[in-house]
Scaffold this motif. Structure first.
Motif, PDB file in Angstrom:
ATOM      1  N   PHE A 127      18.995   7.602  -3.642  1.00 52.45           N
ATOM      2  CA  PHE A 127      17.667   7.901  -4.160  1.00 52.45           C
ATOM      3  C   PHE A 127      17.196   6.761  -5.057  1.00 52.45           C
ATOM      4  CE2 PHE A 127      14.735   9.860  -7.190  1.00 52.45           C
ATOM      5  CZ  PHE A 127      13.856  10.468  -6.327  1.00 52.45           C
ATOM      6  N   PHE A 135       8.547   1.712  -4.299  1.00 47.23           N
ATOM      7  CA  PHE A 135       7.578   2.685  -3.858  1.00 47.23           C
ATOM      8  C   PHE A 135       6.515   2.816  -4.923  1.00 47.23           C
ATOM      9  CE2 PHE A 135      10.976   3.783  -0.952  1.00 47.23           C
ATOM     10  CZ  PHE A 135      10.246   3.758   0.204  1.00 47.23           C
ATOM     11  N   ARG A 167      -3.136  -0.036  -5.180  1.00 44.94           N
ATOM     12  CA  ARG A 167      -4.098   0.726  -4.377  1.00 44.94           C
ATOM     13  C   ARG A 167      -5.332   0.955  -5.243  1.00 44.94           C
ATOM     14  NH1 ARG A 167      -0.231   4.309  -5.046  1.00 44.94           N
ATOM     15  NH2 ARG A 167      -0.792   5.657  -6.726  1.00 44.94           N
ATOM     16  N   GLN A 224      21.276  17.861   0.639  1.00 46.41           N
ATOM     17  CA  GLN A 224      21.882  16.567   0.294  1.00 46.41           C
ATOM     18  C   GLN A 224      20.942  15.696  -0.530  1.00 46.41           C
ATOM     19  OE1 GLN A 224      20.412  14.378   2.872  1.00 46.41           O
ATOM     20  NE2 GLN A 224      20.854  12.580   1.607  1.00 46.41           N
TER      21      GLN A 224
ATOM     22  N   LYS B  10      -5.882  -8.070   4.415  1.00 43.15           N
ATOM     23  CA  LYS B  10      -5.726  -8.479   3.025  1.00 43.15           C
ATOM     24  C   LYS B  10      -6.899  -7.947   2.205  1.00 43.15           C
ATOM     25  CE  LYS B  10      -5.512 -12.788   0.312  1.00 43.15           C
ATOM     26  NZ  LYS B  10      -5.022 -12.146  -0.875  1.00 43.15           N
ATOM     27  N   GLU B  39      -6.574   5.927   0.184  1.00 43.44           N
ATOM     28  CA  GLU B  39      -6.311   5.304  -1.104  1.00 43.44           C
ATOM     29  C   GLU B  39      -7.211   5.825  -2.218  1.00 43.44           C
ATOM     30  OE1 GLU B  39      -5.764   0.937  -0.314  1.00 43.44           O
ATOM     31  OE2 GLU B  39      -3.779   1.768  -0.659  1.00 43.44           O
ATOM     32  N   THR B 115       3.714  11.052  -6.747  1.00 44.63           N
ATOM     33  CA  THR B 115       3.554   9.753  -7.409  1.00 44.63           C
ATOM     34  C   THR B 115       4.858   9.002  -7.601  1.00 44.63           C
ATOM     35  OG1 THR B 115       3.696  10.760  -9.598  1.00 44.63           O
ATOM     36  CG2 THR B 115       1.511  10.469  -8.686  1.00 44.63           C
ATOM     37  N   ILE B 116       5.933   9.705  -7.850  1.00 48.13           N
ATOM     38  CA  ILE B 116       7.149   8.985  -8.200  1.00 48.13           C
ATOM     39  C   ILE B 116       8.205   9.023  -7.111  1.00 48.13           C
ATOM     40  CG2 ILE B 116       9.047   8.862  -9.860  1.00 48.13           C
ATOM     41  CD1 ILE B 116       7.056   9.790 -11.961  1.00 48.13           C
ATOM     42  N   ALA B 117       8.380  10.178  -6.480  1.00 46.92           N
ATOM     43  CA  ALA B 117       9.420  10.270  -5.458  1.00 46.92           C
ATOM     44  C   ALA B 117       9.187   9.201  -4.400  1.00 46.92           C
ATOM     45  CB  ALA B 117       9.394  11.648  -4.818  1.00 46.92           C
ATOM     46  N   PRO B 118      10.218   8.451  -4.080  1.00 49.63           N
ATOM     47  CA  PRO B 118      10.042   7.317  -3.180  1.00 49.63           C
ATOM     48  C   PRO B 118       9.428   7.729  -1.852  1.00 49.63           C
ATOM     49  CG  PRO B 118      12.362   7.737  -3.640  1.00 49.63           C
ATOM     50  CD  PRO B 118      11.573   8.605  -4.549  1.00 49.63           C
ATOM     51  N   GLY B 119       8.250   7.230  -1.600  1.00 48.73           N
ATOM     52  CA  GLY B 119       7.702   7.336  -0.269  1.00 48.73           C
ATOM     53  C   GLY B 119       7.087   8.652   0.122  1.00 48.73           C
ATOM     54  N   ARG B 121       4.646  10.309  -1.016  1.00 49.97           N
ATOM     55  CA  ARG B 121       3.205  10.168  -0.978  1.00 49.97           C
ATOM     56  C   ARG B 121       2.756   9.585   0.357  1.00 49.97           C
ATOM     57  NH1 ARG B 121      -1.008   9.233  -4.324  1.00 49.97           N
ATOM     58  NH2 ARG B 121      -2.481   7.963  -3.228  1.00 49.97           N
ATOM     59  N   ARG B 156       1.320  -4.283   2.248  1.00 51.20           N
ATOM     60  CA  ARG B 156       2.077  -3.042   2.114  1.00 51.20           C
ATOM     61  C   ARG B 156       2.084  -2.192   3.375  1.00 51.20           C
ATOM     62  NH1 ARG B 156       0.197   0.702  -1.318  1.00 51.20           N
ATOM     63  NH2 ARG B 156      -1.817  -0.192  -1.821  1.00 51.20           N
ATOM     64  N   ARG B 159       5.538  -1.239   5.206  1.00 53.76           N
ATOM     65  CA  ARG B 159       6.282  -0.299   4.374  1.00 53.76           C
ATOM     66  C   ARG B 159       5.619   1.086   4.383  1.00 53.76           C
ATOM     67  NH1 ARG B 159      10.360  -1.879   0.479  1.00 53.76           N
ATOM     68  NH2 ARG B 159      11.295   0.167   0.478  1.00 53.76           N
ATOM     69  N   VAL B 163       7.645   4.148   6.148  1.00 49.22           N
ATOM     70  CA  VAL B 163       8.282   4.879   5.065  1.00 49.22           C
ATOM     71  C   VAL B 163       8.997   6.111   5.592  1.00 49.22           C
ATOM     72  CG1 VAL B 163       6.268   6.269   4.541  1.00 49.22           C
ATOM     73  CG2 VAL B 163       7.893   5.783   2.759  1.00 49.22           C
ATOM     74  N   GLU B 166      12.549   5.583   6.264  1.00 46.99           N
ATOM     75  CA  GLU B 166      13.324   5.551   5.042  1.00 46.99           C
ATOM     76  C   GLU B 166      13.545   6.962   4.497  1.00 46.99           C
ATOM     77  OE1 GLU B 166      14.143   2.701   1.423  1.00 46.99           O
ATOM     78  OE2 GLU B 166      12.711   2.216   2.984  1.00 46.99           O
ATOM     79  N   GLY B 169      15.961   8.888   6.384  1.00 46.60           N
ATOM     80  CA  GLY B 169      17.309   8.487   6.033  1.00 46.60           C
ATOM     81  C   GLY B 169      17.769   9.095   4.715  1.00 46.60           C
ATOM     82  N   LEU B 170      16.812   9.255   3.799  1.00 46.92           N
ATOM     83  CA  LEU B 170      17.156   9.831   2.492  1.00 46.92           C
ATOM     84  C   LEU B 170      17.413  11.324   2.609  1.00 46.92           C
ATOM     85  CD1 LEU B 170      14.777   8.513  -0.309  1.00 46.92           C
ATOM     86  CD2 LEU B 170      17.255   8.394  -0.249  1.00 46.92           C
ATOM     87  N   ASP B 210       2.018 -12.988   9.056  1.00 46.94           N
ATOM     88  CA  ASP B 210       3.215 -12.348   8.499  1.00 46.94           C
ATOM     89  C   ASP B 210       3.221 -10.852   8.820  1.00 46.94           C
ATOM     90  OD1 ASP B 210       3.804 -14.784   7.458  1.00 46.94           O
ATOM     91  OD2 ASP B 210       3.329 -14.286   5.371  1.00 46.94           O
TER      92      ASP B 210
END
Lengths: 459, 332
Positions: A127, A135, A167, A224, B10, B39, B115-119, B121, B156, B159, B163, B166, B169-170, B210
């Motif tokens: 995590f 993120f 953003r 998990q 961009k 956004e 807002t905080i938990a990875p991804g 959002r 971004r 990603r 996401v 990812e 996978g988590l 890129d």
């Protein structure tokens, strides 16, 4: 200075960039604004200029274009400021630059605040690994964290920060607070409860609602992931106080008198709308705004010639050519094309002795032959020169239209925020990716062309 | 043919405008498109000159008929996705978590998740768009013929779209895992096309190259490149050569003849020449630069579309103009 100004035009006070950079009390300059307005370039240019004017400067960039980073010698991501070579240090200044590595910054916080075992547990937690890899919010938080670190080192007397391409351009202000409120929140206690108290005995301390909540969370996230999050939160527990304190300290640092915010924008509707929003937000947060940097402003050395007149003249030249061709081919010039518009427009021009003075009657002239005055000059004017002149005039008309549009957009901003000092930076034809280019931008920043100035001052 | 069009680019390249024009362009012959914003900027509402969009799909425009008038237009609907509301909806829809959902919100769990938990959002935002792509009406027909997303910038985008991999996978099991995988299946299928908007300038072009590479490496289908705000070349180097070869006197005479003052040294027309030639040099430099950037874009080997700069900025009429321009350039 603007109190009695009734026109919107040019009423904004000038932003004196050199005064800001030279002032020893200025310790932090934060460049913010929406994407694509030249924030990173502005930050780098300010860094070069301040260093060459004698200050020890570090520029913290977030995501520079590759060639710009190379030109400053920071193409490697090692999270440490590197001295930039090629800067004129004769005034006693130095320039350092670094590119933010957010994962490395986060890891360093963990390593610095937890004992070795705990730090390893955190760093290996899946995590955490996702969270730190960038993120929502992480980049913003880490940028502010790095700023706090650089300031605490007290090794530089000026820190220039470029803000992340968020953003919303305001995210970097919110990220530390958001993290802080999360850490203070009830949710974290729920998350931590099972891991902390453990076992059935511990469950007694939780009310029914809370245990239902962890049940729900487990159902949603999968057992998990919930365990990973809980382990992470438990391991971070001892660091939270530190996080919170640092987030608060960084926030206060941004409000402190030594900090100056520069809102960067291009003279385009969306960018300036975002800039206005930013100005209001900074005021609400009591963050010290130094001014607006308006990049890529166009000018013209021939602004006395309006777009309309240039176009009319270009048309006149083209029509003249068409007529000449008609005449050469022996056809009768039967249409009524002439140069009346251009001729009419000339009344307020300095005449120089050779212009057609019957402008007022031009429209009533019969079609066909050029006016006597024009005829004198038509002969030596080659077709290619006329064509070239028409092209130059059309190009000029286009430029004047751009100028007018930029001015309108800028005036709209100035009308809303007449108190905000503005520095206008003349547009360069190409992209900037070396120190010389940054220096040129710095010169233009300091020069701050007003609308009566010409642009081509550097040639 | 793709049904989910993700428009990235961009910052400052006009991706919101292009996304809106594309949604209009795709809405032909009674087709219905959905334009989604992720956004929270309300850029779509500003473009269509309407009030701020709520978290609700609503008709925002009727697309134009074809130039000949033989082909009728369709409808554009719009939605500003709000991650928090999307999460609550999602909980409600799948778990009937009415009151528990509110309790989670009270606890700060929803805030944490969005807002905080990875991804999470990003999962929610892409998830909502994919749901709209797959949604069918009672008769089993797709509700939207195409969904156009005004997506985060190129830096971004990979990603953002990836996401779900990812997150899957988590969260190795459970509903989040399943949802993430379902979204990924849509995003990596030919149903999806990511279009990148660029200008003919060095940095946006570099980011486009890129971005294409990153998207390809992640297995996400790339659609086309939209070159935005192109400007006609009014003068080229040939003209400048003429100027350089001493056509100065001739030009001064031509200007004077067009009624712009005296051609003599120091006369008004004469004084115009230096600044005009300077502007021409800058123009030629830019044209040259644009040619080089254009060649770089062509070398990427994707279909390209060009939209000219609208000198007065993009208003509603301008948007329709751009939509017609896109249509003329064939299917995107």
């Amino acid at each position: 200075m603007t109190a009695d100004n009734t026109t919107l035009d040019a009423s904004a006070p000038r932003l004196e960039v050199d005064t800001l950079l030279d002032d020893p009390h200025t310790r932090i300059v934060v460049c913010c604004g929406s994407g694509g307005v030249g924030k990173t370039t502005t930050a780098a240019a300010l860094g070069v200029r301040a260093a060459e004017r004698g200050r020890r400067v570090v520029v913290l960039t977030i995501d520079p274009a590759r060639r710009l980073a190379q030109s400053m010698g920071i193409s490697e991501l090692d999270n440490v400021p590197r001295q930039v070579k090629g800067v004129d240090e004769s005034a006693g200044g130095e320039l350092h630059a670094m590119m933010l590595d957010m994962k490395r910054t986060f890891d360093e916080i963990v390593e610095g605040h937890a004992d070795a075992d705990r730090a390893r547990a955190i760093l290996e937690n899946p995590f955490y690994q996702s969270l730190s890899a960038g993120f929502a919010g992480t980049q913003e938080y880490m940028a502010m964290e790095k700023l706090g670190q650089l300031r605490a080192n007290d090794e530089w007397d000026l820190i220039i920060v470029d803000t992340p391409p968020s953003r919303s351009a305001l995210d970097f202000l919110d990220a530390p607070k958001r993290l802080g409120s999360f850490l203070d929140g009830k949710f974290i206690r729920v998350l931590m409860a099972p891991a902390k108290v453990g076992g059935r005995a511990g469950m007694k301390f939780l009310n029914v609602g809370m245990s239902m909540m962890t049940g729900t969370l487990s159902k949603l996230m999968g057992g998990q992931l919930l365990r990973d999050v809980q382990t992470f939160v438990a391991a971070m527990d001892t660091m939270f106080g530190g996080f919170r304190t640092r987030a608060d300290a960084t926030y206060r640092l941004l409000q402190a008198p030594g900090t100056a915010f520069l809102v960067v924008a291009a003279p385009e509707r969306d960018a300036l709308r975002e800039a206005a929003y930013f100005v209001e937000r900074l005021a609400a947060e009591q963050m010290p705004l130094a001014g607006l940097v308006l990049n890529r402003v166009h000018g013209s050395g021939a602004s006395q010639l309006s777009a309309e007149r240039a176009l009319a003249a270009a048309e006149a030249l083209t029509d003249q050519r068409a007529e000449d061709t008609h005449a050469d081919a022996g056809t009768d010039a039967g249409d009524d094309t002439d140069a009346p518009a251009a001729a009419r427009a000339e009344n307020n021009l300095e005449t120089g002795g050779i212009v057609d003075l019957d402008g007022g009657k031009a429209g009533s002239r019969t079609a066909g032959g050029p006016s006597p005055a024009a005829a004198e000059h038509v002969t030596p004017t080659s077709a290619s020169a006329a064509q070239l002149a028409a092209g130059l005039l059309r190009l000029h008309a286009e430029r004047m239209q751009v100028l007018a549009r930029e001015r309108r957009t800028r005036d709209r901003f100035t009308a809303l925020h007449p108190e905000v000092p503005v520095a206008q930076v003349a547009a360069l034809p190409g992209d900037v990716h070396d120190l010389a280019g940054l220096r040129a931008i710095g010169d233009r920043l300091a020069l701050n062309l007003t609308e009566t100035d010409d642009t081509d001052t550097d040639d | 043919m793709s049904r989910l069009h993700v428009v990235s680019g961009k910052g400052g390249t006009g991706k919101t405008t292009v996304a809106a024009a594309l949604a209009l362009a795709l809405a032909t012959e009674g087709r219905r498109t959905l334009l989604v914003e992720v956004e929270g900027r309300q850029g779509i509402a500003q473009l269509f000159e309407t009030e701020a969009l709520p978290y609700e799909e609503r008709k925002i425009a009727v697309a134009p008929a074809s130039d000949s008038g033989r082909r009728a237009g369709g409808e554009v609907h719009a939605l500003a996705i709000d991650a928090e509301r999307a999460l609550l909806d999602y909980l409600q829809m799948f778990y009937k978590l009415g009151s528990a959902g509110r309790a989670l919100k009270k606890l700060g769990a929803i805030d944490f998740a969005t807002t905080i938990a990875p991804g999470l959002r990003d999962v929610l935002l892409t998830g909502k768009a994919c749901e709209a792509v797959r949604r069918k009406d009672k008769n089993g027909r797709f509700v939207y013929d195409a969904v156009v997303m005004d997506a985060p910038p190129t830096g971004r985008i990979t990603r953002f779209l990836n996401v779900n991999d990812e997150v899957a996978g988590l969260a190795k099991i459970g509903p989040i895992h399943n949802q993430a995988q379902a979204v990924m299946r849509v995003l990596k299928s030919p149903e999806t096309a990511v279009h990148l908007v660029t200008l003919l300038e060095e940095m946006p072009v570099q980011e486009t190259a890129d971005g294409v590479e990153e998207l390809r490496a992640a297995g996400i289908p790339v659609g086309g490149i939209v070159i935005n705000m192109t400007r006609p070349a009014l003068l080229d180097n040939g003209d400048l050569d003429i100027a350089a070869r001493g056509a100065r006197t001739g030009v001064a005479k031509a200007l004077s003849q067009a009624g712009l003052g005296g051609a003599r040294r120091g006369g008004l027309a004469d004084r115009l020449i230096d600044p005009l030639l300077e502007q021409a040099r800058e123009h030629a430099e830019r044209v040259e630069l644009e040619r080089a950037e254009h060649a770089e874009l062509t070398a990427i080997g994707l279909p390209t579309y060009e939209l000219e700069l609208l000198p007065e900025g993009v208003d509603l009429a301008g948007l329709y103009h751009l939509a017609r321009d896109l249509r003329k350039q064939g299917p995107i």
